[in-house]
Design a protein around this motif. Structure first.
Motif, PDB file in Angstrom:
ATOM      1  N   GLU A 125      59.475  71.232  51.471  1.00 19.80           N
ATOM      2  CA  GLU A 125      58.815  71.882  50.345  1.00 19.80           C
ATOM      3  C   GLU A 125      57.635  71.077  49.805  1.00 19.80           C
ATOM      4  N   THR A 126      57.667  69.752  50.020  1.00 19.33           N
ATOM      5  CA  THR A 126      56.614  68.892  49.481  1.00 19.33           C
ATOM      6  C   THR A 126      56.060  67.984  50.577  1.00 19.33           C
ATOM      7  N   ALA A 127      54.901  67.397  50.298  1.00 20.61           N
ATOM      8  CA  ALA A 127      54.305  66.452  51.248  1.00 20.61           C
ATOM      9  C   ALA A 127      55.228  65.265  51.473  1.00 20.61           C
ATOM     10  N   ALA A 128      55.950  64.850  50.434  1.00 20.51           N
ATOM     11  CA  ALA A 128      56.881  63.729  50.564  1.00 20.51           C
ATOM     12  C   ALA A 128      58.001  64.069  51.550  1.00 20.51           C
ATOM     13  N   ASP A 129      58.432  65.325  51.545  1.00 18.66           N
ATOM     14  CA  ASP A 129      59.465  65.749  52.498  1.00 18.66           C
ATOM     15  C   ASP A 129      58.963  65.600  53.933  1.00 18.66           C
ATOM     16  N   VAL A 130      57.704  65.948  54.138  1.00 21.17           N
ATOM     17  CA  VAL A 130      57.121  65.866  55.473  1.00 21.17           C
ATOM     18  C   VAL A 130      57.048  64.414  55.936  1.00 21.17           C
ATOM     19  N   VAL A 131      56.544  63.542  55.078  1.00 20.73           N
ATOM     20  CA  VAL A 131      56.425  62.126  55.420  1.00 20.73           C
ATOM     21  C   VAL A 131      57.793  61.530  55.750  1.00 20.73           C
ATOM     22  N   ALA A 132      58.819  61.997  55.050  1.00 24.29           N
ATOM     23  CA  ALA A 132      60.158  61.445  55.220  1.00 24.29           C
ATOM     24  C   ALA A 132      60.703  61.619  56.624  1.00 24.29           C
ATOM     25  N   PHE A 133      60.343  62.725  57.306  1.00 20.95           N
ATOM     26  CA  PHE A 133      60.893  62.893  58.655  1.00 20.95           C
ATOM     27  C   PHE A 133      59.870  62.711  59.769  1.00 20.95           C
ATOM     28  N   TRP A 134      58.636  62.361  59.432  1.00 19.39           N
ATOM     29  CA  TRP A 134      57.631  62.104  60.465  1.00 19.39           C
ATOM     30  C   TRP A 134      58.004  60.916  61.354  1.00 19.39           C
TER      31      TRP A 134
END
Length: 231
Positions: A125-134
């Protein structure tokens, strides 16, 4: 892919231009490097072009920071030209045998893989969520990398390199013991950094080399922490 995303992709496909300008530039690069074209272009190699890629990248950064749209168009074109130049060299080199379409397809596959929240079922839902699983996605793509430091370009300027390594160090619980409270704004930080460089210069010290040396020490600490975790 969700219905909303599928509808957006379908709409984009309907209105997408044919990109005649891009095709024309690809053909221009090929013509310049072909027999009867430009002797200088024909003699270039991946290695000989490195200096120009670096220069054009920094010029693009200047254009972005200036906010000048016309300069951005020009400098983006210069960087794009470097990509097309390298791809054409590869297309004409038997041992390499790839072209700009191969580069584009590889990048598309990479972006699809890196965005399962767009092209798959993963939620973000957020950019932080994306960074977390990159990091997990990158680890799956490049299993040969054994350290968080693997893949960091060594030719980065010292300050950019330091920022990159500090971010990687945090992932394994390593912090810089010499870190002090930083200025509250980038403007203040810029003045502090400039003052440090000026002080180093007045004492005959090389600020770039000094920071690289400190970064190497931090990298040693990161690798030691990684080894301890593995044991």
């Amino acid at each position: 892919m969700s219905d909303a995303r599928a509808d957006r992709a379908s709409t984009d496909a309907d209105v997408r231009e044919t990109h005649d300008g891009l095709t024309e530039l690809i053909d221009t690069v090929a013509l310049l490097r072909a027999p009867g074209g430009c002797p200088w272009d024909a003699e270039q190699t991946h290695e000989s072009l490195v200096q120009y890629l670096v220069e054009e990248s920094w010029e693009l950064i200047d254009a972005i920071e200036s906010g000048n749209r016309e300069e951005m168009i020009e400098e983006l074109g210069d960087v794009l030209y470097q990509v097309l130049f390298h791809a054409d060299i590869a297309a004409q080199t038997p041992d390499e045998a790839f072209d700009i379409d191969d580069v584009a397809r590889h990048m598309t596959a990479k972006m699809v893989s890196r965005h399962p929240h767009v092209f798959g079922d993963r939620e973000a839902e957020t950019a932080a969520d994306v960074v977390a699983f990159w990091d997990d996605l990158k680890a799956d793509e490049k299993p040969h990398r054994t350290s968080v430091l693997d893949g960091i370009p060594r030719g980065m300027p010292a300050l950019a390199l330091a920022q990159k390594v500090l971010g990687k160090a945090e992932k394994v619980g390593v912090t810089d013991a010499s870190a002090q409270a930083s200025p509250a704004t980038e403007d203040e930080l810029g003045r502090v950094l400039l003052g440090l460089v000026a002080s180093a210069r007045s004492q005959g010290l090389d600020a770039e080399r000094a920071l690289r040396s400190a970064v190497r020490s931090l990298e040693d600490a990161v690798r030691t922490a990684e080894q301890a975790r593995a044991e």
